[in-house]
Design a protein around this motif. Structure first.
Motif, mmCIF file in Angstrom:
data_model
loop_
_atom_site.group_PDB
_atom_site.id
_atom_site.type_symbol
_atom_site.label_atom_id
_atom_site.label_comp_id
_atom_site.label_asym_id
_atom_site.label_seq_id
_atom_site.Cartn_x
_atom_site.Cartn_y
_atom_site.Cartn_z
ATOM 1 N N ASN A 1 0.812 -1.225 0.000
ATOM 2 C CA ASN A 1 0.000 0.000 0.000
ATOM 3 C C ASN A 1 0.845 1.274 0.000
ATOM 4 O OD1 ASN A 1 -2.420 -1.483 0.079
ATOM 5 N ND2 ASN A 1 -2.256 -1.705 2.294
ATOM 6 N N GLU A 2 2.177 1.098 -0.059
ATOM 7 C CA GLU A 2 3.125 2.226 -0.072
ATOM 8 C C GLU A 2 2.912 3.177 1.106
ATOM 9 O OE1 GLU A 2 3.025 4.033 -3.950
ATOM 10 O OE2 GLU A 2 3.790 2.224 -4.914
ATOM 11 N N GLU A 3 2.712 2.577 2.300
ATOM 12 C CA GLU A 3 2.514 3.374 3.516
ATOM 13 C C GLU A 3 3.864 3.833 4.067
ATOM 14 O OE1 GLU A 3 -1.464 0.868 4.839
ATOM 15 O OE2 GLU A 3 0.397 0.564 5.933
ATOM 16 N N THR A 4 3.926 5.092 4.452
ATOM 17 C CA THR A 4 5.120 5.663 5.084
ATOM 18 C C THR A 4 4.672 6.533 6.247
ATOM 19 O OG1 THR A 4 5.116 7.612 3.653
ATOM 20 C CG2 THR A 4 6.424 5.721 2.897
ATOM 21 N N GLY A 5 5.594 6.864 7.136
ATOM 22 C CA GLY A 5 5.255 7.753 8.241
ATOM 23 C C GLY A 5 6.263 7.630 9.365
ATOM 24 N N THR A 6 6.083 8.454 10.371
ATOM 25 C CA THR A 6 6.969 8.473 11.525
ATOM 26 C C THR A 6 6.186 8.112 12.776
ATOM 27 O OG1 THR A 6 8.329 10.185 10.500
ATOM 28 C CG2 THR A 6 8.551 9.918 12.883
ATOM 29 N N VAL A 7 6.709 7.141 13.520
ATOM 30 C CA VAL A 7 6.103 6.715 14.783
ATOM 31 C C VAL A 7 6.940 7.305 15.911
ATOM 32 C CG1 VAL A 7 5.329 4.747 16.151
ATOM 33 C CG2 VAL A 7 5.585 4.506 13.690
ATOM 34 N N VAL A 8 6.297 7.948 16.884
ATOM 35 C CA VAL A 8 6.997 8.470 18.058
ATOM 36 C C VAL A 8 6.603 7.583 19.238
ATOM 37 C CG1 VAL A 8 7.375 10.451 19.562
ATOM 38 C CG2 VAL A 8 6.961 10.808 17.116
ATOM 39 N N LEU A 9 7.633 7.057 19.937
ATOM 40 C CA LEU A 9 7.393 6.088 21.005
ATOM 41 C C LEU A 9 8.088 6.495 22.289
ATOM 42 C CD1 LEU A 9 8.779 3.948 18.377
ATOM 43 C CD2 LEU A 9 6.735 2.985 19.327
ATOM 44 N N SER A 10 7.486 6.111 23.410
ATOM 45 C CA SER A 10 8.147 6.166 24.715
ATOM 46 C C SER A 10 8.525 4.733 25.032
ATOM 47 C CB SER A 10 7.203 6.703 25.792
ATOM 48 O OG SER A 10 6.971 8.075 25.599
ATOM 49 N N VAL A 11 9.810 4.519 25.341
ATOM 50 C CA VAL A 11 10.322 3.168 25.533
ATOM 51 C C VAL A 11 10.979 3.064 26.906
ATOM 52 C CG1 VAL A 11 11.835 1.387 24.591
ATOM 53 C CG2 VAL A 11 10.742 3.024 23.045
ATOM 54 N N LYS B 1 5.206 2.536 24.521
ATOM 55 C CA LYS B 1 3.947 3.259 24.345
ATOM 56 C C LYS B 1 4.064 4.081 23.066
ATOM 57 C CE LYS B 1 3.149 3.574 29.271
ATOM 58 N NZ LYS B 1 3.270 4.378 30.440
ATOM 59 N N ILE B 2 3.023 4.042 22.260
ATOM 60 C CA ILE B 2 3.013 4.837 21.035
ATOM 61 C C ILE B 2 2.469 6.221 21.383
ATOM 62 C CG2 ILE B 2 2.034 5.061 18.722
ATOM 63 C CD1 ILE B 2 2.051 1.935 18.668
ATOM 64 N N ASP B 3 3.341 7.220 21.293
ATOM 65 C CA ASP B 3 2.943 8.595 21.609
ATOM 66 C C ASP B 3 2.280 9.272 20.415
ATOM 67 O OD1 ASP B 3 4.004 8.310 24.143
ATOM 68 O OD2 ASP B 3 5.907 9.276 23.637
ATOM 69 N N LYS B 4 2.797 8.968 19.213
ATOM 70 C CA LYS B 4 2.236 9.568 18.004
ATOM 71 C C LYS B 4 2.304 8.530 16.901
ATOM 72 C CE LYS B 4 2.644 13.588 14.958
ATOM 73 N NZ LYS B 4 2.977 12.979 13.675
ATOM 74 N N GLY C 1 0.109 6.885 11.477
ATOM 75 C CA GLY C 1 -1.124 6.952 10.698
ATOM 76 C C GLY C 1 -1.521 5.581 10.183
ATOM 77 N N TYR C 2 -0.632 4.589 10.404
ATOM 78 C CA TYR C 2 -0.891 3.225 9.941
ATOM 79 C C TYR C 2 -0.607 2.249 11.069
ATOM 80 C CZ TYR C 2 -0.759 5.550 5.450
ATOM 81 O OH TYR C 2 -1.000 6.408 4.414
ATOM 82 N N ARG C 3 -1.632 1.518 11.481
ATOM 83 C CA ARG C 3 -1.507 0.590 12.602
ATOM 84 C C ARG C 3 -0.426 -0.462 12.346
ATOM 85 N NH1 ARG C 3 -6.946 -1.704 14.588
ATOM 86 N NH2 ARG C 3 -7.149 0.482 15.152
ATOM 87 N N GLY C 4 -0.330 -0.955 11.115
ATOM 88 C CA GLY C 4 0.663 -1.974 10.779
ATOM 89 C C GLY C 4 2.085 -1.498 11.020
ATOM 90 N N LEU C 5 2.379 -0.262 10.641
ATOM 91 C CA LEU C 5 3.721 0.301 10.855
ATOM 92 C C LEU C 5 3.981 0.506 12.345
ATOM 93 C CD1 LEU C 5 3.934 2.962 7.986
ATOM 94 C CD2 LEU C 5 4.794 0.607 7.987
ATOM 95 N N ASP C 6 2.994 1.040 13.052
ATOM 96 C CA ASP C 6 3.140 1.285 14.494
ATOM 97 C C ASP C 6 3.415 -0.027 15.230
ATOM 98 O OD1 ASP C 6 2.442 3.874 13.787
ATOM 99 O OD2 ASP C 6 0.450 3.781 14.693
ATOM 100 N N ASN C 7 2.608 -1.057 14.925
ATOM 101 C CA ASN C 7 2.752 -2.339 15.614
ATOM 102 C C ASN C 7 4.066 -3.036 15.272
ATOM 103 O OD1 ASN C 7 0.342 -2.097 17.013
ATOM 104 N ND2 ASN C 7 -0.842 -3.197 15.469
ATOM 105 N N ALA C 8 4.554 -2.872 14.037
ATOM 106 C CA ALA C 8 5.798 -3.534 13.634
ATOM 107 C C ALA C 8 6.979 -3.023 14.446
ATOM 108 C CB ALA C 8 6.049 -3.332 12.143
ATOM 109 N N VAL C 9 7.081 -1.719 14.639
ATOM 110 C CA VAL C 9 8.215 -1.181 15.408
ATOM 111 C C VAL C 9 8.060 -1.515 16.890
ATOM 112 C CG1 VAL C 9 7.325 1.167 15.729
ATOM 113 C CG2 VAL C 9 9.775 0.789 15.687
ATOM 114 N N ARG C 10 6.841 -1.449 17.389
ATOM 115 C CA ARG C 10 6.581 -1.790 18.807
ATOM 116 C C ARG C 10 6.943 -3.249 19.063
ATOM 117 N NH1 ARG C 10 2.736 -3.788 22.188
ATOM 118 N NH2 ARG C 10 2.467 -2.670 24.142
#
Length: 114
Positions: free
Chosen positions: A44-54, A66-69, A72-81
């Motif tokens: 889906n060519e999703e890109t973005g920046t995830v801001v996390l508290s670790v 914790k995902i602070d910001k 915009g895409y749950r898949g990207l957020d969950n992958a880094v977490r």
């Protein structure tokens, strides 16, 4: 005539001596730290920046994320977490007064297509 006395010197309030806290460091370029781009996100060519508290433990392991910001895409957020919590990434622990201690640190991960 009365002469005025010079003003009394003002004593500076002592600075509060709290603990010296240095947060942990997460380097996504270290082996085992970089998350894999989710296939659906690639399609889906999703890109973005995830801001996390670790929460980085005294041994460098990650015990909470914790995902602070959102990107915009749950898949990207969950992958880094998930990658951070997988235990495959050893990080530099934070210190309190020079001794390794669990500390919270903020990081961001940028998902971009090459």
């Amino acid at each position: 005539m009365f002469s005025k006395a010079p003003p009394a010197p003002v004593a500076e309030a002592p600075k509060a001596a709290g603990p010296s806290i240095v947060p942990g460091v997460i380097d996504f370029n270290v082996a085992g730290c970089k998350p894999e781009y989710p296939r659906a996100s690639l399609r889906n060519e999703e890109t973005g920046t995830v801001v996390l508290s670790v929460l980085v433990g005294a041994d460098g392991s990650v015990s909470d994320v914790k995902i602070d910001k959102s990107s915009g895409y749950r898949g990207l957020d969950n992958a880094v977490r998930t990658q951070l919590l997988s235990g495959s990434c050893k990080n530099k622990p934070g210190t309190v007064d020079g001794k390794p201690q669990p500390t919270w640190t903020k990081v961001q991960y940028v998902w971009k297509l090459d």
